[in-house]
Design an enzyme around this catalytic site. Structure first.
Site, PDB file in Angstrom:
ATOM      1  N   THR A   1       0.847  -1.218   0.000  1.00 18.37           N
ATOM      2  CA  THR A   1       0.000   0.000   0.000  1.00 18.37           C
ATOM      3  C   THR A   1       0.872   1.254   0.000  1.00 18.37           C
ATOM      4  OG1 THR A   1      -0.032   0.189   2.425  1.00 18.37           O
ATOM      5  CG2 THR A   1      -1.762  -1.165   1.433  1.00 18.37           C
ATOM      6  N   GLY A   2       0.228   2.373  -0.223  1.00 20.67           N
ATOM      7  CA  GLY A   2       0.816   3.702  -0.001  1.00 20.67           C
ATOM      8  C   GLY A   2       2.180   3.913  -0.638  1.00 20.67           C
TER       9      GLY A   2
ATOM     10  N   ARG B   1       1.496  -7.718   6.681  1.00 24.03           N
ATOM     11  CA  ARG B   1       0.657  -8.706   7.362  1.00 24.03           C
ATOM     12  C   ARG B   1      -0.455  -9.261   6.473  1.00 24.03           C
ATOM     13  NH1 ARG B   1      -1.015  -4.664  12.008  1.00 24.03           N
ATOM     14  NH2 ARG B   1      -1.183  -3.463  10.089  1.00 24.03           N
TER      15      ARG B   1
ATOM     16  N   TYR C   1       9.630  14.664  11.760  1.00 22.43           N
ATOM     17  CA  TYR C   1       9.573  14.840  13.214  1.00 22.43           C
ATOM     18  C   TYR C   1      10.454  13.839  13.973  1.00 22.43           C
ATOM     19  CZ  TYR C   1       5.722  11.342  12.897  1.00 22.43           C
ATOM     20  OH  TYR C   1       4.958  10.228  12.641  1.00 22.43           O
TER      21      TYR C   1
ATOM     22  N   PRO D   1       4.366  15.500   4.192  1.00 16.28           N
ATOM     23  CA  PRO D   1       3.101  14.835   3.850  1.00 16.28           C
ATOM     24  C   PRO D   1       2.993  14.369   2.395  1.00 16.28           C
ATOM     25  CG  PRO D   1       2.732  17.087   4.644  1.00 16.28           C
ATOM     26  CD  PRO D   1       4.197  16.916   4.532  1.00 16.28           C
TER      27      PRO D   1
HETATM   28  C1  HXC Z   1      -5.840   5.206  20.758  1.00 18.17           C
HETATM   29  C2  HXC Z   1      -5.534   3.146  19.728  1.00 18.17           C
HETATM   30  C3  HXC Z   1      -5.939   3.694  18.479  1.00 18.17           C
HETATM   31  C4  HXC Z   1      -6.321   5.068  18.444  1.00 18.17           C
HETATM   32  C5  HXC Z   1      -5.469   1.594  18.186  1.00 18.17           C
HETATM   33  N1  HXC Z   1      -5.265   1.849  19.487  1.00 18.17           N
HETATM   34  N2  HXC Z   1      -5.879   2.700  17.549  1.00 18.17           N
HETATM   35  N3  HXC Z   1      -5.480   3.894  20.851  1.00 18.17           N
HETATM   36  N4  HXC Z   1      -6.255   5.786  19.599  1.00 18.17           N
HETATM   37  N5  HXC Z   1      -6.694   5.640  17.305  1.00 18.17           N
HETATM   38  C6  HXC Z   1      -4.843   0.908  20.512  1.00 18.17           C
HETATM   39  C7  HXC Z   1      -5.809  -0.268  20.661  1.00 18.17           C
HETATM   40  O1  HXC Z   1      -6.930   0.094  21.442  1.00 18.17           O
HETATM   41  C8  HXC Z   1      -4.900  -1.289  21.330  1.00 18.17           C
HETATM   42  O2  HXC Z   1      -4.677  -1.003  22.678  1.00 18.17           O
HETATM   43  C9  HXC Z   1      -3.563  -1.050  20.662  1.00 18.17           C
HETATM   44  O3  HXC Z   1      -3.611   0.286  20.137  1.00 18.17           O
HETATM   45  C10 HXC Z   1      -3.289  -2.012  19.514  1.00 18.17           C
HETATM   46  O4  HXC Z   1      -4.366  -1.911  18.603  1.00 18.17           O
HETATM   47  P1  HXC Z   1      -4.722  -3.080  17.579  1.00 18.17           P
HETATM   48  O5  HXC Z   1      -5.815  -2.579  16.713  1.00 18.17           O
HETATM   49  O6  HXC Z   1      -4.909  -4.371  18.307  1.00 18.17           O
HETATM   50  O7  HXC Z   1      -3.308  -3.195  16.798  1.00 18.17           O
HETATM   51  P2  HXC Z   1      -2.972  -3.727  15.358  1.00 18.17           P
HETATM   52  O8  HXC Z   1      -4.116  -4.528  14.789  1.00 18.17           O
HETATM   53  O9  HXC Z   1      -1.626  -4.369  15.450  1.00 18.17           O
HETATM   54  O10 HXC Z   1      -2.870  -2.382  14.465  1.00 18.17           O
HETATM   55  C11 HXC Z   1      -1.790  -1.510  14.566  1.00 18.17           C
HETATM   56  C12 HXC Z   1      -2.240  -0.047  14.434  1.00 18.17           C
HETATM   57  C13 HXC Z   1      -3.064   0.179  13.150  1.00 18.17           C
HETATM   58  C14 HXC Z   1      -0.947   0.805  14.457  1.00 18.17           C
HETATM   59  C15 HXC Z   1      -3.093   0.345  15.638  1.00 18.17           C
HETATM   60  O11 HXC Z   1      -3.403   1.562  13.028  1.00 18.17           O
HETATM   61  C16 HXC Z   1      -2.341  -0.272  11.917  1.00 18.17           C
HETATM   62  O12 HXC Z   1      -2.421  -1.435  11.529  1.00 18.17           O
HETATM   63  N6  HXC Z   1      -1.587   0.630  11.247  1.00 18.17           N
HETATM   64  C17 HXC Z   1      -0.770   0.295  10.049  1.00 18.17           C
HETATM   65  C18 HXC Z   1      -0.797   1.358   8.996  1.00 18.17           C
HETATM   66  C19 HXC Z   1      -0.494   2.782   9.483  1.00 18.17           C
HETATM   67  O13 HXC Z   1      -0.542   3.072  10.682  1.00 18.17           O
HETATM   68  N7  HXC Z   1      -0.222   3.657   8.516  1.00 18.17           N
HETATM   69  C20 HXC Z   1       0.096   5.066   8.796  1.00 18.17           C
HETATM   70  C21 HXC Z   1       1.544   5.318   8.668  1.00 18.17           C
HETATM   71  S1  HXC Z   1       1.789   7.044   8.532  1.00 18.17           S
HETATM   72  P3  HXC Z   1      -5.545  -1.720  23.875  1.00 18.17           P
HETATM   73  O14 HXC Z   1      -4.872  -1.268  25.143  1.00 18.17           O
HETATM   74  O15 HXC Z   1      -6.939  -1.186  23.737  1.00 18.17           O
HETATM   75  O16 HXC Z   1      -5.467  -3.206  23.644  1.00 18.17           O
HETATM   76  C22 HXC Z   1       3.192   7.467   9.401  1.00 18.17           C
HETATM   77  C23 HXC Z   1       3.787   8.872   9.343  1.00 18.17           C
HETATM   78  C24 HXC Z   1       2.959   9.886   8.646  1.00 18.17           C
HETATM   79  O17 HXC Z   1       3.746   6.693  10.062  1.00 18.17           O
HETATM   80  C25 HXC Z   1       3.463  11.291   8.780  1.00 18.17           C
HETATM   81  C26 HXC Z   1       2.552  12.210   7.992  1.00 18.17           C
HETATM   82  C27 HXC Z   1       3.091  13.543   7.744  1.00 18.17           C
HETATM   83  P1  NAP Z   2       0.452   2.889   4.757  1.00 14.41           P
HETATM   84  O1  NAP Z   2      -0.043   2.755   3.370  1.00 14.41           O
HETATM   85  O2  NAP Z   2      -0.505   2.678   5.876  1.00 14.41           O
HETATM   86  O3  NAP Z   2       1.700   1.910   4.913  1.00 14.41           O
HETATM   87  C1  NAP Z   2       2.029   1.219   6.072  1.00 14.41           C
HETATM   88  C2  NAP Z   2       2.348  -0.210   5.680  1.00 14.41           C
HETATM   89  O4  NAP Z   2       2.928  -0.886   6.807  1.00 14.41           O
HETATM   90  C3  NAP Z   2       1.126  -0.999   5.255  1.00 14.41           C
HETATM   91  O5  NAP Z   2       1.361  -1.570   3.999  1.00 14.41           O
HETATM   92  C4  NAP Z   2       0.984  -2.088   6.327  1.00 14.41           C
HETATM   93  O6  NAP Z   2       0.542  -3.307   5.719  1.00 14.41           O
HETATM   94  C5  NAP Z   2       2.412  -2.215   6.815  1.00 14.41           C
HETATM   95  N1  NAP Z   2       2.487  -2.715   8.180  1.00 14.41           N
HETATM   96  C6  NAP Z   2       1.902  -2.196   9.297  1.00 14.41           C
HETATM   97  N2  NAP Z   2       2.162  -2.956  10.359  1.00 14.41           N
HETATM   98  C7  NAP Z   2       2.944  -3.969   9.919  1.00 14.41           C
HETATM   99  C8  NAP Z   2       3.551  -5.080  10.559  1.00 14.41           C
HETATM  100  N3  NAP Z   2       3.402  -5.308  11.862  1.00 14.41           N
HETATM  101  N4  NAP Z   2       4.300  -5.929   9.792  1.00 14.41           N
HETATM  102  C9  NAP Z   2       4.466  -5.729   8.463  1.00 14.41           C
HETATM  103  N5  NAP Z   2       3.915  -4.677   7.816  1.00 14.41           N
HETATM  104  C10 NAP Z   2       3.160  -3.820   8.538  1.00 14.41           C
HETATM  105  O7  NAP Z   2       1.090   4.336   5.021  1.00 14.41           O
HETATM  106  P2  NAP Z   2       2.180   5.193   4.209  1.00 14.41           P
HETATM  107  O8  NAP Z   2       1.762   6.595   4.355  1.00 14.41           O
HETATM  108  O9  NAP Z   2       2.402   4.635   2.864  1.00 14.41           O
HETATM  109  O10 NAP Z   2       3.475   4.994   5.104  1.00 14.41           O
HETATM  110  C11 NAP Z   2       4.630   4.351   4.598  1.00 14.41           C
HETATM  111  C12 NAP Z   2       5.860   4.839   5.337  1.00 14.41           C
HETATM  112  O11 NAP Z   2       6.057   6.223   5.098  1.00 14.41           O
HETATM  113  C13 NAP Z   2       5.778   4.683   6.848  1.00 14.41           C
HETATM  114  O12 NAP Z   2       7.051   4.336   7.349  1.00 14.41           O
HETATM  115  C14 NAP Z   2       5.431   6.071   7.313  1.00 14.41           C
HETATM  116  O13 NAP Z   2       5.840   6.320   8.619  1.00 14.41           O
HETATM  117  C15 NAP Z   2       6.236   6.893   6.311  1.00 14.41           C
HETATM  118  N6  NAP Z   2       5.777   8.274   6.162  1.00 14.41           N
HETATM  119  C16 NAP Z   2       4.634   8.546   5.499  1.00 14.41           C
HETATM  120  C17 NAP Z   2       4.259   9.867   5.324  1.00 14.41           C
HETATM  121  C18 NAP Z   2       3.021  10.233   4.575  1.00 14.41           C
HETATM  122  O14 NAP Z   2       2.721  11.421   4.495  1.00 14.41           O
HETATM  123  N7  NAP Z   2       2.308   9.309   3.987  1.00 14.41           N
HETATM  124  C19 NAP Z   2       5.056  10.885   5.839  1.00 14.41           C
HETATM  125  C20 NAP Z   2       6.214  10.563   6.534  1.00 14.41           C
HETATM  126  C21 NAP Z   2       6.586   9.247   6.663  1.00 14.41           C
HETATM  127  P3  NAP Z   2      -0.344  -4.410   6.515  1.00 14.41           P
HETATM  128  O15 NAP Z   2      -1.459  -3.682   7.159  1.00 14.41           O
HETATM  129  O16 NAP Z   2      -0.735  -5.380   5.431  1.00 14.41           O
HETATM  130  O17 NAP Z   2       0.588  -5.045   7.490  1.00 14.41           O
END
Ligand code: HXC
Ligand code: NAP
Length: 308
Positions: free
Chosen positions: A44-45, A66, A174, A217
């Site tokens: 993704t992404g 995953r 950040y 972003p």
């Molecule tokens: C508070 C939260 C929450 C929320 C989850 N939790 N979401 N707490 N606010 N919004 C809590 C849950 O209640 C739980 O705690 C714990 O976090 C784990 O949640 P799970 O859903 O069981 O975890 P999991 O299924 O492993 O999912 C991981 C995740 C989810 C991080 C929570 O969002 C995910 O899968 N993300 C992957 C993709 C992603 O995040 N992409 C963005 C990257 S952007 P408790 O105590 O209740 O059990 C980036 C930088 C961008 O990194 C910068 C932009 C400029």
């Molecule tokens: P995204 O599409 O949500 O990508 C996150 C990826 O991480 C997903 O493909 C997810 O796939 C994978 N992932 C999450 N948990 C995982 C785990 N436990 N094991 C293996 N894979 C896992 O978001 P994105 O914006 O493209 O972000 C990509 C990278 O760029 C990240 O490192 C983010 O911090 C960085 N970044 C993004 C931005 C932005 O503006 N978009 C800015 C700064 C930095 P599954 O759910 O299938 O596991």
């Protein structure tokens, strides 16, 4: 190449774009031919966009995360688009043995792995005091632990087999400034920056290079859903950027392609920022003078010159 459609009209107003045919002029199509590249979070992404670019430039690409269904769909799509092999392999980066399995599968299929892109991440906005311990751990485990887990597996393999491997980590701006409201991500990305620099120093003698990209972003579904749940958040975020627009995936993908290519062979231990000026735009002591209108400057200039 635009994989995510942006809703904001900020990108269209008040911003200057150079008309560049990015994919045509910057690199030769065989830039990455012969390299095998693993991209975590490649389904993704930004991981998907980087994988597409690497594949277009001739690499064998292995995408891992995953969700196997999403990975398989992306692998099929990219392979059909570029004609080069894209393999999907399921793993949770938090689990070292699953990462090792991906490495093994990639070596079995392509003979060697040359590059690891640690791109997988977890993140969401929240006041820190609202987080449970498990919520904090979850983000740190994916971002920091996941990155060092996979890096360690790849590094051991490269050192044992005398392969001058390359690691490219995706961090954030950040990671160095710190930030409120995504604290688990901020401290983890800071750790990844330190890992990048520390291992570049330690493993340079093996020919292994490590660098990081710090993006501002770039619209993706994963980030926007978890970090900008209200359209007004997006507007506020983009207003901080001197270039007045978000990044385009191809801009980041081309930087990544350079950093995993042999043409960046003397760059290691560095963090390259790609943020439209966001970091400097929000850091300068007098940047707020942007709000002053030309007619106000006429008055202020007189005062400053001591003529009023
Ligand atoms: C508070 C939260 C929450 C929320 C989850 N939790 N979401 N707490 N606010 N919004 C809590 C849950 O209640 C739980 O705690 C714990 O976090 C784990 O949640 P799970 O859903 O069981 O975890 P999991 O299924 O492993 O999912 C991981 C995740 C989810 C991080 C929570 O969002 C995910 O899968 N993300 C992957 C993709 C992603 O995040 N992409 C963005 C990257 S952007 P408790 O105590 O209740 O059990 C980036 C930088 C961008 O990194 C910068 C932009 C400029
Ligand atoms: P995204 O599409 O949500 O990508 C996150 C990826 O991480 C997903 O493909 C997810 O796939 C994978 N992932 C999450 N948990 C995982 C785990 N436990 N094991 C293996 N894979 C896992 O978001 P994105 O914006 O493209 O972000 C990509 C990278 O760029 C990240 O490192 C983010 O911090 C960085 N970044 C993004 C931005 C932005 O503006 N978009 C800015 C700064 C930095 P599954 O759910 O299938 O596991």
């Amino acid at each position: 190449m635009r994989l995510f459609k942006l809703n904001s009209n900020i990108s269209k107003k008040n911003c200057y774009r150079h008309k560049i045919s990015y994919s045509k002029i910057m690199y030769k199509d065989d830039l990455l031919k012969g390299k095998t590249i693993i991209v975590t979070g490649g389904g993704t992404g930004l991981g998907k966009s980087m994988s597409l670019r690497f594949s277009e430039l001739g690499a064998n690409v292995v995408i891992t995360s995953r969700k196997l269904d999403i990975l398989s769909e992306t692998a099929k799509e990219l392979q059909a688009q570029t004609g080069n092999p894209v393999m999907a392999a399921q793993a949770d980066v938090r689990k070292p043995f699953e990462n090792e399995d991906v490495l093994k599968l990639a070596i079995e299929r392509f003979g060697q792995v040359d590059v690891l892109v640690n791109n997988a991440a977890g993140n969401f906005i929240s006041p820190t005091e609202r987080l449970s311990y498990r919520a904090f751990d979850t983000v740190v485990d994916i971002v920091l632990k996941g990155t060092y887990n996979f890096t360690l597996a790849a590094g051991k393999y490269w050192i044992e087999n005398k392969i001058p491997g390359i690691v490219l980590n995706t961090v954030t701006t950040y990671a160095t400034t710190g930030t409120a409201y995504v604290v688990p991500s901020a401290i983890s990305k800071a750790g990844v920056v330190n890992l990048t620099k520390s291992l570049a120093a330690e493993w340079g003698k093996y020919g292994i290079r490590l660098n990081a990209i710090a993006p501002g972003p770039f619209p993706t579904k994963g980030a926007w859903q978890r970090l900008l749940p209200d359209p007004k958040f997006e507007k506020m975020l983009l207003n901080r950027i001197p270039l007045k627009r978000p990044g385009e995936h191809i801009e980041l993908a081309n930087l990544a392609a350079f950093l995993v290519s042999d043409f960046s062979g003397y760059i290691t231990g560095d963090v390259i920022t790609i943020d439209g000026g966001e970091t400097v735009g929000t850091a300068g002591e007098f940047n707020w003078l942007d709000a002053i209108k030309p007619e106000e400057w006429d008055i202020y200039e007189k005062i400053v010159r001591g003529k009023e």
